[in-house]
Motif scaffolding. Structure first.
Motif, mmCIF file in Angstrom:
data_model
loop_
_atom_site.group_PDB
_atom_site.id
_atom_site.type_symbol
_atom_site.label_atom_id
_atom_site.label_comp_id
_atom_site.label_asym_id
_atom_site.label_seq_id
_atom_site.Cartn_x
_atom_site.Cartn_y
_atom_site.Cartn_z
ATOM 1 N N VAL A 1 6.180 6.938 -12.964
ATOM 2 C CA VAL A 1 6.091 5.744 -13.809
ATOM 3 C C VAL A 1 4.913 4.878 -13.357
ATOM 4 O O VAL A 1 4.111 4.405 -14.166
ATOM 5 C CB VAL A 1 7.409 4.937 -13.760
ATOM 6 N N ALA A 2 4.798 4.706 -12.031
ATOM 7 C CA ALA A 2 3.681 3.918 -11.494
ATOM 8 C C ALA A 2 2.352 4.556 -11.885
ATOM 9 O O ALA A 2 1.392 3.864 -12.227
ATOM 10 C CB ALA A 2 3.795 3.819 -9.971
ATOM 11 N N PHE B 1 1.639 6.482 -14.582
ATOM 12 C CA PHE B 1 1.335 6.234 -15.997
ATOM 13 C C PHE B 1 1.013 4.752 -16.228
ATOM 14 O O PHE B 1 0.101 4.409 -16.974
ATOM 15 C CB PHE B 1 2.502 6.667 -16.898
ATOM 16 N N ALA B 2 1.775 3.887 -15.570
ATOM 17 C CA ALA B 2 1.569 2.449 -15.758
ATOM 18 C C ALA B 2 0.207 2.005 -15.221
ATOM 19 O O ALA B 2 -0.393 1.059 -15.741
ATOM 20 C CB ALA B 2 2.689 1.670 -15.066
ATOM 21 N N ALA B 3 -0.290 2.709 -14.184
ATOM 22 C CA ALA B 3 -1.567 2.324 -13.572
ATOM 23 C C ALA B 3 -2.718 2.389 -14.584
ATOM 24 O O ALA B 3 -3.621 1.555 -14.563
ATOM 25 C CB ALA B 3 -1.861 3.222 -12.373
ATOM 26 N N GLU B 4 -2.667 3.381 -15.479
ATOM 27 C CA GLU B 4 -3.736 3.491 -16.491
ATOM 28 C C GLU B 4 -3.703 2.312 -17.451
ATOM 29 O O GLU B 4 -4.736 1.779 -17.851
ATOM 30 C CB GLU B 4 -3.566 4.792 -17.284
ATOM 31 N N ILE B 5 -2.472 1.901 -17.822
ATOM 32 C CA ILE B 5 -2.309 0.769 -18.724
ATOM 33 C C ILE B 5 -2.762 -0.510 -18.018
ATOM 34 O O ILE B 5 -3.460 -1.353 -18.586
ATOM 35 C CB ILE B 5 -0.817 0.631 -19.134
ATOM 36 N N LEU B 6 -2.349 -0.633 -16.757
ATOM 37 C CA LEU B 6 -2.703 -1.816 -15.981
ATOM 38 C C LEU B 6 -4.221 -1.953 -15.863
ATOM 39 O O LEU B 6 -4.763 -3.050 -15.964
ATOM 40 C CB LEU B 6 -2.060 -1.734 -14.587
ATOM 41 N N MET B 7 -4.897 -0.835 -15.662
ATOM 42 C CA MET B 7 -6.356 -0.874 -15.526
ATOM 43 C C MET B 7 -6.999 -1.476 -16.775
ATOM 44 O O MET B 7 -7.820 -2.382 -16.688
ATOM 45 C CB MET B 7 -6.880 0.550 -15.274
ATOM 46 N N GLU B 8 -6.562 -0.998 -17.928
ATOM 47 C CA GLU B 8 -7.126 -1.522 -19.189
ATOM 48 C C GLU B 8 -6.869 -3.018 -19.330
ATOM 49 O O GLU B 8 -7.765 -3.784 -19.709
ATOM 50 C CB GLU B 8 -6.452 -0.828 -20.387
ATOM 51 N N ASN B 9 -5.631 -3.423 -19.032
ATOM 52 C CA ASN B 9 -5.275 -4.834 -19.208
ATOM 53 C C ASN B 9 -5.965 -5.733 -18.201
ATOM 54 O O ASN B 9 -6.387 -6.848 -18.529
ATOM 55 C CB ASN B 9 -3.760 -5.007 -19.129
ATOM 56 N N LEU B 10 -6.099 -5.225 -16.983
ATOM 57 C CA LEU B 10 -6.736 -6.019 -15.942
ATOM 58 C C LEU B 10 -8.213 -6.247 -16.268
ATOM 59 O O LEU B 10 -8.719 -7.367 -16.145
ATOM 60 C CB LEU B 10 -6.585 -5.263 -14.613
ATOM 61 N N LEU B 11 -8.887 -5.196 -16.713
ATOM 62 C CA LEU B 11 -10.306 -5.336 -17.066
ATOM 63 C C LEU B 11 -10.471 -6.339 -18.198
ATOM 64 O O LEU B 11 -11.388 -7.162 -18.191
ATOM 65 C CB LEU B 11 -10.907 -3.981 -17.464
ATOM 66 N N ALA B 12 -9.537 -6.308 -19.157
ATOM 67 C CA ALA B 12 -9.595 -7.254 -20.269
ATOM 68 C C ALA B 12 -9.374 -8.683 -19.757
ATOM 69 O O ALA B 12 -10.113 -9.602 -20.118
ATOM 70 C CB ALA B 12 -8.550 -6.897 -21.322
ATOM 71 N N LEU C 1 2.862 -3.591 -10.510
ATOM 72 C CA LEU C 1 2.827 -2.143 -10.699
ATOM 73 C C LEU C 1 3.913 -1.484 -9.858
ATOM 74 O O LEU C 1 4.120 -1.829 -8.697
ATOM 75 C CB LEU C 1 1.447 -1.593 -10.288
ATOM 76 N N GLY C 2 4.595 -0.518 -10.467
ATOM 77 C CA GLY C 2 5.567 0.289 -9.724
ATOM 78 C C GLY C 2 6.938 -0.358 -9.622
ATOM 79 O O GLY C 2 7.319 -1.201 -10.442
ATOM 80 N N ASP C 3 7.668 0.035 -8.576
ATOM 81 C CA ASP C 3 9.086 -0.329 -8.450
ATOM 82 C C ASP C 3 9.327 -1.830 -8.350
ATOM 83 O O ASP C 3 10.450 -2.290 -8.589
ATOM 84 C CB ASP C 3 9.676 0.326 -7.187
ATOM 85 N N ALA C 4 8.314 -2.605 -7.964
ATOM 86 C CA ALA C 4 8.501 -4.046 -7.766
ATOM 87 C C ALA C 4 8.808 -4.771 -9.078
ATOM 88 O O ALA C 4 9.393 -5.851 -9.071
ATOM 89 C CB ALA C 4 7.256 -4.660 -7.126
ATOM 90 N N ALA D 1 0.846 -1.208 0.000
ATOM 91 C CA ALA D 1 0.000 0.000 0.000
ATOM 92 C C ALA D 1 0.871 1.243 0.000
ATOM 93 O O ALA D 1 0.716 2.155 0.805
ATOM 94 C CB ALA D 1 -0.941 -0.022 1.199
ATOM 95 N N GLY D 2 1.843 1.258 -0.901
ATOM 96 C CA GLY D 2 2.638 2.467 -1.116
ATOM 97 C C GLY D 2 1.982 3.299 -2.195
ATOM 98 O O GLY D 2 0.750 3.243 -2.384
ATOM 99 N N THR D 3 2.764 4.048 -2.936
ATOM 100 C CA THR D 3 2.211 4.918 -3.976
ATOM 101 C C THR D 3 1.437 4.102 -5.012
ATOM 102 O O THR D 3 0.276 4.390 -5.312
ATOM 103 C CB THR D 3 3.347 5.689 -4.671
ATOM 104 N N ALA D 4 2.078 3.052 -5.552
ATOM 105 C CA ALA D 4 1.467 2.284 -6.637
ATOM 106 C C ALA D 4 0.221 1.537 -6.162
ATOM 107 O O ALA D 4 -0.844 1.615 -6.786
ATOM 108 C CB ALA D 4 2.483 1.302 -7.221
ATOM 109 N N GLY D 5 0.340 0.807 -5.063
ATOM 110 C CA GLY D 5 -0.765 -0.020 -4.583
ATOM 111 C C GLY D 5 -1.976 0.812 -4.181
ATOM 112 O O GLY D 5 -3.119 0.475 -4.518
ATOM 113 N N THR D 6 -1.734 1.914 -3.481
ATOM 114 C CA THR D 6 -2.831 2.775 -3.022
ATOM 115 C C THR D 6 -3.563 3.408 -4.206
ATOM 116 O O THR D 6 -4.791 3.443 -4.266
ATOM 117 C CB THR D 6 -2.275 3.876 -2.092
#
Lengths: 410, 103
Positions: free
Chosen positions: A302-303, A305-316, A288-291, A9-14
């Protein structure tokens, strides 16, 4: 109910939790987030603490402030992920089953990886500014320091926020100038890289900037160990640099939990498809993020910008469709350069940081690879944006994909 | 990119002199590139070069640290074999792309 679990629950997870909370049908999906710590740190603010610009209370808030209601929150260290069984084992003995898992456990500093670093001079003459403890200890040291050799050392790649050491030496230069003792402080920037930064154009511009400020860049220095008695750092090819204060980016590694789970590379970063952000091993695990081990900066932007991409892919993936979105490695970093000015860089996997204006071509208001007052205001405003917009998963008026508009090819 | 003749073979090289196609490499090419860098190649050198080539083929990103942990050579040894450029020079001689640091 189907289950989605977020680890970290850091920047990316939150940020991702808040986005998913808005997007997913909550009668259908149960959301769980796990972290071992209860405090959220505004990590970009750590850099300002040694110079007394921010205090500890400016960079901490309870994590609970950023979790939406109706989400399961578990504070516990994680034992491991069992990908074959879609399970996460927690150290407190709980077992979490998941349909989809997002790993956002970030990267941590490991001073013990370097011989002689976490020794008798640690937090006396040797400091990091990547932890609240290090940043606060360094502030105390600076307050009554009378000068000498201040050495900033980058011993290993990758590390979190690649521009922070550049910002640190610039801020130190301004801090000692304001205190009328710049002539008593020698500042050097020691790096294993071949220049101030990795990518050629930015390396040149930033290298020149450091030179202008009389900060010595010492490239190609690969740190072997710290000699605490002689107060010097020694490279593998036996070059030595004496210090009075050593500030260092300790070796960064991903969580040991990743290693225990068999998901990581030799630095414990999760093997991740750099375009889809899916784990290379399990289709229902995303990172997502530094991991992630993707070849871009380890940074909040980076996290984001990547979060928007992740959202699309996850929904798919949830609907069994092919993954539609490709991350381009987009990073966007404000570089605080001291004396009320700042620079800005914007880049991705393919395009190195270039000069120009951002985000509006020809207008700005921010100047890319330029040292301006406006860029500094961008950095200062960012803390507010971080707490109020970014973590809450709200939209910012910047596209996830990097654009060439406003940039000049060199 | 340009075409260069190394050890009697025409190869494609980058602006910095790194081979563009690692399959154009052979041991004589390695020896000649090494000579330009004032390095005389021994069996130990080739052991490292083959490790670098194998990892590159497998799509891994190489770092000095990773080579140091490989069991082939430690970091100090790597510096002794390829002074001043443990990863840059060894990569050049191994016919693999210039190491890039991703930040």
């Amino acid at each position: 109910m189907k289950k989605l679990v977020i680890l970290g629950a850091g920047t990316a997870g939150t940020m991702m939790l808040n986005k998913l909370y808005k997007e997913l049908d909550r009668d259908e999906w149960e959301l769980t987030i796990v972290d071992q710590y209860k405090t959220h740190y505004y990590q970009p603010g750590f850099l300002f603490i040694p110079f007394g610009i921010y205090k500890k209370q400016d960079v901490v808030k309870p994590k609970y402030d950023f979790f939406p209601a109706g989400v399961n929150v578990i504070f516990s260290p994680i034992d491991k992920i069992v990908g074959e069984e879609n399970k996460v084992l927690l150290e407190d003995g709980q077992v979490l089953n998941y349909d989809f898992l997002i790993i956002a456990t970030g990267t941590q500093t490991r001073p013990s990886e370097t011989e002689g670093l976490k020794d008798k001079l640690w937090y006396k003459d040797i400091f990091d500014f990547y932890t609240i403890e290090g940043a606060v200890a360094l502030h105390k040291k600076f307050k009554d320091w009378e000068g000498g050799n201040l050495v900033m050392c980058i011993p290993e790649l990758p590390y979190k926020c690649p521009v922070a050491p550049i910002e640190f030496v610039c801020l130190a230069e301004a801090y000692f100038a304001e205190r009328g003792m710049r002539d008593k402080v020698n500042i050097s920037y020691v790096t294993l890289m071949s220049g101030a930064f990795t990518k050629p154009v930015a390396s040149k511009v930033l290298g020149d900037l450091l030179e202008e400020k009389n900060i010595k860049v010492i490239p190609d220095f690969y740190l072997s160990h710290v000699d605490n008695d002689a107060k010097k750092i020694v490279s593998y090819d036996e070059h030595e640099i004496p210090f009075d204060i050593l500030t260092i980016v300790p070796v960064n590694m991903g969580s040991d939990m990743i290693e225990r789970s068999g998901l990581g590379d030799d630095m414990n970063y999760v093997k991740t498809d750099k375009f889809t952000l899916q784990s290379e091993q399990f289709e229902n695990i995303f990172v997502l993020g530094d991991a992630a081990n993707i070849p871009t900066s380890k940074a909040g932007s980076v996290a984001h910008f990547a979060a928007e991409i992740l959202m699309e892919n996850l929904l798919a993936a949830m609907e069994g469709r092919a993954l539609p979105a490709k991350f381009d490695g987009h990073a966007n970093c404000y570089i605080e350069t001291g004396h009320g000015k700042g620079a800005l860089i914007d880049f991705n996997y393919e395009t190195e940081p270039l000069p120009g204006t951002f985000p509006l071509p020809g207008i700005g208001p921010f100047g890319l690879l330029k040292n301006t007052k406006m860029n500094h205001y961008g950095k200062i405003l960012f803390r507010w944006i971080y707490w109020h917009i970014l973590l809450k998963g709200k939209e910012l008026p910047i596209e996830a994909d990097m654009t060439m508009a406003g940039k000049k090819r060199m | 990119m340009e075409v260069k003749t190394i050890a009697g073979v025409q190869v494609n090289v980058s602006d910095d002199g790194y081979l563009e196609d690692m399959d154009q490499w052979n041991e004589d090419i390695a020896r000649e590139i090494a000579k330009e860098l004032n390095i005389e190649l021994t069996d130990k050198h080739f052991e490292v070069l083959n490790y670098l080539r194998q990892k590159t083929k497998e799509g891994e990103t190489l770092t000095i640290r990773k080579v140091g942990k490989s069991g082939v050579v430690d970091i100090k040894g790597l510096y002794k074999l390829f002074p001043k450029g443990p990863l840059k020079f060894s990569s050049k001689i191994a016919g693999i792309p210039k190491p890039t640091s991703c930040v």
